[in-house]
Design an enzyme around this catalytic site. Sequence first.
Site, mmCIF file in Angstrom:
data_model
loop_
_atom_site.group_PDB
_atom_site.id
_atom_site.type_symbol
_atom_site.label_atom_id
_atom_site.label_comp_id
_atom_site.label_asym_id
_atom_site.label_seq_id
_atom_site.Cartn_x
_atom_site.Cartn_y
_atom_site.Cartn_z
ATOM 1 N N LYS A 140 0.752 -1.059 0.116
ATOM 2 C CA LYS A 140 -0.395 -0.178 -0.154
ATOM 3 C C LYS A 140 0.699 1.427 0.345
ATOM 4 C CE LYS A 140 -3.978 -2.398 0.584
ATOM 5 N NZ LYS A 140 -5.003 -1.906 -0.909
ATOM 6 N N LYS A 251 -12.987 -7.442 -7.713
ATOM 7 C CA LYS A 251 -13.170 -7.809 -6.361
ATOM 8 C C LYS A 251 -15.099 -8.091 -6.416
ATOM 9 C CE LYS A 251 -10.650 -4.738 -3.415
ATOM 10 N NZ LYS A 251 -9.747 -4.579 -4.275
HETATM 11 O O1 LIG Z 1 -5.875 -6.843 -3.818
HETATM 12 C C1 LIG Z 1 -5.110 -7.876 -2.286
HETATM 13 O O2 LIG Z 1 -3.982 -8.476 -3.169
HETATM 14 C C2 LIG Z 1 -5.876 -7.680 -1.358
HETATM 15 C C3 LIG Z 1 -7.096 -7.223 -1.264
HETATM 16 C C4 LIG Z 1 -6.887 -5.319 -0.776
HETATM 17 O O3 LIG Z 1 -5.691 -5.098 -1.033
HETATM 18 C C5 LIG Z 1 -7.915 -5.077 -0.826
HETATM 19 C C6 LIG Z 1 -8.572 -5.218 -0.325
HETATM 20 C C7 LIG Z 1 -9.806 -4.146 0.179
HETATM 21 C C8 LIG Z 1 -10.190 -2.867 0.335
HETATM 22 C C9 LIG Z 1 -8.432 -2.580 0.056
HETATM 23 O O4 LIG Z 1 -7.881 -2.232 1.250
HETATM 24 C C10 LIG Z 1 -7.510 -3.160 -1.084
HETATM 25 C C11 LIG Z 1 -7.471 -2.562 -2.096
HETATM 26 O O5 LIG Z 1 -7.349 -1.769 -2.398
HETATM 27 O O6 LIG Z 1 -7.467 -3.679 -3.302
HETATM 28 MG MG LIG Z 2 -7.255 -1.496 -4.360
#
Ligand SMILES: O=C(O)CCC(=O)C1=CC=C[C@@H](O)[C@@H]1C(=O)O
Ligand SMILES: [Mg+2]
Length: 324
Positions: A140, A251
């Site tokens: 991040k 997602k």
């Molecule tokens: O995508 C991944 O590697 C893990 C999931 C992930 O990073 C996330 C899941 C849900 C919300 C966010 O905090 C974050 C994202 O932004 O992708």
């Molecule tokens: Mg993301």
Amino acid sequence: MTQFDFRPYRRRFKPPLQTNHGVWDVRDGIIIRLTSNSNVGYGEIAPISWFGSETVEQALDFCRQLPKEISEEIIFSIPDRLPACQFGFESAWEDINCCKNVQIAPTTSLPYSALLPAGKAALSTWQSLAKDGYSTFKWKIGVYLIAEELAIFHHLTEVLPERVKLRLDANGGLSYDEANLWLYTCDRVMATGVGVEIEYIEQPLARENLTEMQELSCYYATAIALDESVANLTQLETCYQQGWRGIFTIKPSIAGSPSRLRKFCQEHKIDAVFSSVFETIVGKQAALKLAAELSLNRRAVGFGVHHWLEENEQTWLEQLWQAC
Ligand SMILES: O=C(O)CCC(=O)C1=CC=C[C@@H](O)[C@@H]1C(=O)O
Ligand SMILES: [Mg+2]
């Protein structure tokens, strides 16, 4: 007819998740169960309201007003303002009607990406994950000052093993100038041939800045992946219609109807990377099934996270129905 029942759940992140959206310490969701004759099907409703899905409370209100006997018609008419409910109910319907019980461990032949903690903690975390077999990591950014994160980034690219893939996720938190600096820096790192591959920068700018992200994607070699911009089917179709042909972070748990998502991905052959919403084994199983079908470029799936206190998810799932 099919009996419907549901159980809310709360699970604590260990440690809390730090992103540009803030600190996330508990995951609230709902497990739904469909029973018909002796068959049982499970689904999960795992909203992320700051990504534009419904809230957990709105999902609970929807579940509470449903009849105990549920039909296919009710499931396939869940409104688009409830994408996590669409996913949860349709997954449970698929589970009870196609593939019997939820397998213990979600399986996919795709590689997994592991999430590194924000900031300098990433420098002391990747080693154990690499030992676990991960070779794709997501880190991040947009959480600390850019100067601090760039220094950590340079250190990371020097220590990460050859052929490792690194994804940077800004959660829409960079300014236009910061996004330029990150993309320029990534291009420079890749040009020096350090060995690590910067796979992409995820959602560098806010969802309202699609045009700027399209411009940036033409100007730099480092790829850009949309995430918050394409969180549900409506946004996915809009960004595609507006010309986005870069990477789409999907997602499934908050995208909406799995059958409509499947149709969109197969029709447009998008470059998709599948990502978790930190759901439980129930939602993860359904999401990984879609990832296995629709990951054209076999990108690592963002489901390599170990953020829960519970050790055995199957036991946890069974206890959910004994609780009350
Ligand atoms: O995508 C991944 O590697 C893990 C999931 C992930 O990073 C996330 C899941 C849900 C919300 C966010 O905090 C974050 C994202 O932004 O992708
Ligand atoms: Mg993301």
